[in-house]
Design an enzyme around this catalytic site. Structure first.
Site, short mmCIF file in Angstrom:
data_model
loop_
_atom_site.label_atom_id
_atom_site.label_comp_id
_atom_site.label_asym_id
_atom_site.label_seq_id
_atom_site.Cartn_x
_atom_site.Cartn_y
_atom_site.Cartn_z
CG ASP A 82 3.50 -2.47 -1.81
OD1 ASP A 82 3.66 -3.08 -0.74
OD2 ASP A 82 2.80 -1.45 -1.92
CG HIS A 83 -0.18 -4.53 -1.30
ND1 HIS A 83 -0.78 -4.94 -0.14
CD2 HIS A 83 0.12 -3.22 -1.12
CE1 HIS A 83 -0.87 -3.92 0.70
NE2 HIS A 83 -0.31 -2.86 0.13
CG HIS A 174 -3.57 0.91 1.85
ND1 HIS A 174 -3.96 -0.24 2.49
CD2 HIS A 174 -2.26 0.74 1.55
CE1 HIS A 174 -2.93 -1.08 2.55
NE2 HIS A 174 -1.89 -0.50 1.99
CG HIS A 202 1.42 -1.20 3.89
ND1 HIS A 202 1.21 -1.84 2.69
CD2 HIS A 202 2.51 -1.80 4.42
CE1 HIS A 202 2.13 -2.78 2.50
NE2 HIS A 202 2.93 -2.78 3.55
N GLY A 203 0.12 3.00 3.94
CA GLY A 203 -0.71 4.20 4.03
C GLY A 203 0.01 5.34 4.72
CB SER A 205 0.15 9.46 1.88
OG SER A 205 1.14 9.15 0.92
CG ASN A 225 4.73 0.66 2.05
OD1 ASN A 225 5.88 0.54 2.44
ND2 ASN A 225 4.02 -0.36 1.61
CB THR A 228 -1.85 9.00 -1.51
OG1 THR A 228 -2.41 7.67 -1.52
CG2 THR A 228 -2.94 9.98 -1.89
#
Length: 275
Positions: A82-83, A174, A202-203, A205, A225, A228
């Site tokens: 990831d990233h 994120h 992404h982010g 959560s 993704n 958190t």
């Protein structure tokens, strides 16, 4: 072995109206819990090694760990970088047995992001590995602000890079500790109108569970993704385990008590993307 590529789990999700969870791994305990959760739910899972994880544990160790877990699993398991920050890092991940890499060129000018992502896609595909890219910029809670994804840029990015999945910025952020993100469904529809690449949030959560399911069922978003909220579950379980017996010092005994709560939290995430 049920080791799979990103494309192998996302294409069925795209056709079937559900999404697959990319769960952010920080160590052996949570990775094992995530696979246990996937097996309990009978669903695929994407194990993700992000920059923080890689700063703590070398890629060769992570690659071996993910592959060991996949070998013992009865559901598809994706080993995902990831990233990723460079072609060299993505190449190293491929050499270490990862089946999917994400190159994050989102801070680059559009043309440079496309050019670098396309090179890494070609490298990955030649090795039988999937590649995810990012267009627009997904910001950070209490940090860098987001730059929304432009549909025209997304269409060009998808066409010129041939990525297997495309991370987009449509209100997601994120590192949000509460589900407060407001997803722009009009923006998602605009991107879908010009390309058919599987989309990634992404982010995740920070996205309310009901919105996750809506996106999974009704749009081409088929990967979330999630980090958190699972780190929070791990932290709470670890704190309880430590505080329950201040005299205990065996870290294996302490860490073992995180497995059941994290598995349960991961099961909720996985199940929430399909029903």
């Amino acid at each position: 072995m049920t080791l799979a590529t990103l494309a192998q789990v996302l294409q069925p999700a795209l056709k079937g109206g559900y999404a697959v969870a990319g769960l952010v791994v920080l160590g052996w305990e949570d990775a094992r819990a995530y696979v246990a959760a996937a097996e309990a739910e009978g669903l695929p899972v994407i194990l993700q090694a992000g920059p923080g994880c890689r700063a703590h544990t070398p890629l060769p160790v992570l690659g071996a760990m993910f592959r060991v877990l996949a070998e013992g699993a009865g559901v598809p398991v994706v080993a995902h970088l990831d990233h990723g920050t460079s072609l060299a890092e993505c190449q190293q991940a491929i050499d270490c047995g990862f089946t999917s890499v994400m190159f994050d060129g989102s801070r680059l000018p559009l043309a440079e992001n496309i050019a670098q992502t396309a090179r890494i896609v070609a490298l990955a595909h030649a090795a039988g590995v999937s590649c995810e890219g990012e267009i627009g910029f997904v910001g950070y809670a209490a940090g860098e602000a987001s730059a929304r994804t432009d549909p025209a840029d997304a269409a060009r990015f998808a066409t010129e890079t041939a990525v297997d999945a495309m991370a987009v910025s449509v209100g997601n952020v994120h590192l949000q500790q509460a589900a407060l993100a407001s997803i722009d469904l009009t923006a998602v529809a605009g991107i879908m109108a010009v390309c058919d690449t599987p989309l990634v949030i992404h982010g995740g959560s920070g996205v309310p569970a009901a919105m996750r399911l809506h996106l999974a069922r009704h749009t081409s978003v088929c990967k979330f993704n999630i980090g958190t909220e699972l780190r929070m579950a791990f932290g709470a379980a670890l704190r309880q385990a430590v505080n329950s017996d201040p005299q205990r010092f065996d870290r294996l005994a302490i860490l073992k008590e995180t497995e059941a709560p994290v598995t349960l939290a991961a099961r909720r995430v996985l199940r929430g993307l399909v029903e």
